[in-house]
Design an enzyme around this catalytic site. Structure first.
Site, short mmCIF file in Angstrom:
data_model
loop_
_atom_site.label_atom_id
_atom_site.label_comp_id
_atom_site.label_asym_id
_atom_site.label_seq_id
_atom_site.Cartn_x
_atom_site.Cartn_y
_atom_site.Cartn_z
N ASP A 189 -4.00 -5.94 -9.70
CA ASP A 189 -3.53 -6.99 -9.49
C ASP A 189 -2.30 -7.55 -10.04
OD1 ASP A 189 -3.75 -9.70 -8.81
OD2 ASP A 189 -5.99 -9.75 -9.44
N GLU B 31 -1.32 -5.69 -4.82
CA GLU B 31 -1.14 -6.97 -4.26
C GLU B 31 0.62 -7.45 -4.62
OE1 GLU B 31 -3.76 -10.39 -5.23
OE2 GLU B 31 -5.34 -9.07 -5.56
N TRP B 32 1.29 -6.21 -4.81
CA TRP B 32 2.76 -6.31 -4.98
C TRP B 32 3.49 -7.47 -4.04
CZ3 TRP B 32 5.56 -0.98 -4.95
CH2 TRP B 32 6.89 -1.12 -5.24
N PRO B 33 3.43 -7.32 -2.69
CA PRO B 33 4.05 -8.05 -1.76
C PRO B 33 3.66 -9.64 -2.14
CG PRO B 33 2.76 -6.74 -0.35
CD PRO B 33 2.72 -6.13 -2.02
N TYR C 268 2.61 -11.14 -4.70
CA TYR C 268 3.10 -11.76 -5.99
C TYR C 268 4.63 -11.78 -5.86
CZ TYR C 268 -1.42 -11.91 -8.17
OH TYR C 268 -2.69 -12.17 -8.50
N ASP D 182 -6.02 -15.35 -1.69
CA ASP D 182 -7.53 -14.86 -1.62
C ASP D 182 -8.20 -15.56 -0.52
OD1 ASP D 182 -6.37 -13.78 -4.05
OD2 ASP D 182 -7.89 -14.78 -5.38
#
Ligand code: GLA
Length: 410
Positions: free
Chosen positions: A160, A193-195, A197, A221
């Site tokens: 995450d 979840e890199w892109p 954030y 989400d």
């Protein structure tokens, strides 16, 4: 000159080494499994809620049901722990540890159990100082945590992006954890979840993200509601020009969990989620209570034809072709020149409506050329017979429902 050439050779060698090093060989098709988050959230009070708290019992029971009730056979392979599994502090050697009250046997034993059932275990951590729910994050411990997970026999890491101190640290953290996982030598699916954030501040570089991650969240989400499903599909269609081309074996866009079998979706909406997650080549992680599933939800989630579309070996993600008033037409190119086609009715008032479309629209004119066999897969299985390039098809679609078809060329 010679020095410059040597420098370039070095750069090229590093780039090749990196690309090879990061190809962990997994997720050749979108991974499938079960993930606790949407349905079970951060339940830590096992005295009050023994069936619902995040504990080893929850995961062993899910693993048991996955084997006993056909989920594993249908392709759902990973049993995944999300946030809130940890003790509030690391151990005396700085290692992450599971909450001893909720996971008295430890993660290694849980992994052994899951493996003994022929399934794989997923775990969760965070790039920043703490996880989204406030448990210890991996910042400053990437190597150690990767080694710990590998030594426990973990097969997937959801990483995450909460609580990273800067965009640079976020990107560096995602890269470094990928390298650290790779260094363990254990094939571990790396879920990012890199892109998601990054996007509010910066356009993600998907070529780079695909080099490091096996799948990646782009958007908020998922919730157990039609609004949530609608917003995910709309976001995906609006950004399809940049995200569809990057998906393929080894790296997938992740529109988040399947929430079918819970409380918020009608039957039509559940059909839409299943059909569209297949069109989008999405990782299929269910978040529901497999111990208490209605037969209809089970039929839908275990539907072999839909899963075959999701898992198609060509690995091309589908896209929206047109939006015509309340109707949306989507297609996904499949192997052997076949196509999956979805007709979605977004109207939320009234009854079933017909949508008529010409087959020449599909696959840039090539999907049914000169002729094809059309099979309806959802909401019910039906044989539409042989059609040719210039014929039209008229399908009836219920409000918020989807008709999913497969076109096989003749
Ligand atoms: C974030 C993620 C969710 C879930 C929670 C856990 O919101 O996007 O999928 O992992 O954190 O805290």
């Amino acid at each position: 000159m010679a020095a410059a050439a040597a420098r370039w050779a070095l750069v090229a060698a590093v780039v090749v080494a990196l690309a090879v090093a990061l190809d962990n060989g997994v997720a050749r098709t979108p991974p499938m499994g079960w993930l606790h988050w949407e349905r079970f959230l951060c339940g830590t009070d096992c005295a009050a809620e023994p069936d619902r708290c995040v504990s080893e019992r929850l995961f062993t029971e899910m693993a048991d049901v996955m084997v006993a009730e056909g989920w594993k056979e249908a392709g759902y392979e990973f049993v995944c722990i999300d946030d809130c599994w940890m003790a509030p502090t690391r151990d005396e050697r700085g290692r992450l540890r599971a909450d001893p009250r909720r996971f008295p046997s430890g993660i290694r034993a849980l992994a052994d159990y899951v493996h003994s059932k022929g399934l794989k275990l997923g775990i969760y951590s965070d790039v920043g100082n703490t996880t989204c729910a406030g448990f210890p994050g991996s910042y400053g411990h990437y190597e150690l945590d990767a080694q710990t997970f590998a030594s426990w026999g973990v097969d997937l890491l959801k990483f995450d992006g909460c609580n990273a101190d800067s965009l640079e640290l976020l990107a560096e953290g995602y890269r470094n954890m990928s390298l650290a996982l790779n260094k363990t030598g254990r094939p571990i699916v790396y879920s990012c979840e890199w892109p998601f954030y990054l996007r509010p501040m910066q356009q993600p570089n998907y070529t780079e993200i695909k080099q490091y991650c096996n799948h990646w969240r782009n958007f908020y989400d998922v919730y157990d509601s039609w609004n949530s499903i609608k917003s995910i599909m709309e976001w995906t269609a609006l950004h399809q020009d940049s995200i569809v081309k990057i998906a393929g074996p080894g790296g997938w866009n992740d529109p988040d969990m399947l929430v079918i079998g819970n409380f918020g979706l009608s039957w039509e909406q559940a059909v839409t989620q299943m059909a569209m997650w297949a069109i989008m080549a999405a990782p299929l992680f269910m978040s529901n209570d497999l111990r208490h599933m209605k037969p209809e939800a089970k039929w839908l989630l275990q539907n072999k034809e839909v899963i075959a579309i999701n898992q198609d070996p060509l690995g091309k993600q589908g896209y929206r072709i047109t939006k015509d008033k309340n109707f949306e037409l989507w297609e996904r190119p499949l192997s052997d020149r076949a196509y999956a086609v979805a007709v979605l009715n977004q109207q939320e008032i009234g009854g079933p409506q017909n949508f008529t479309f010409s087959l020449t629209f599909l696959g840039n004119g090539l999907a049914c050329n000169p002729a094809c066999c059309i099979q309806q897969i959802l909401p019910t299985s039906r044989d539409w017979g042989v059609h040719n390039w210039v014929s039209s098809l008229s399908v009836e679609v219920n409000p918020t429902g989807t008709v999913l078809l497969k076109l096989v060329p003749l």
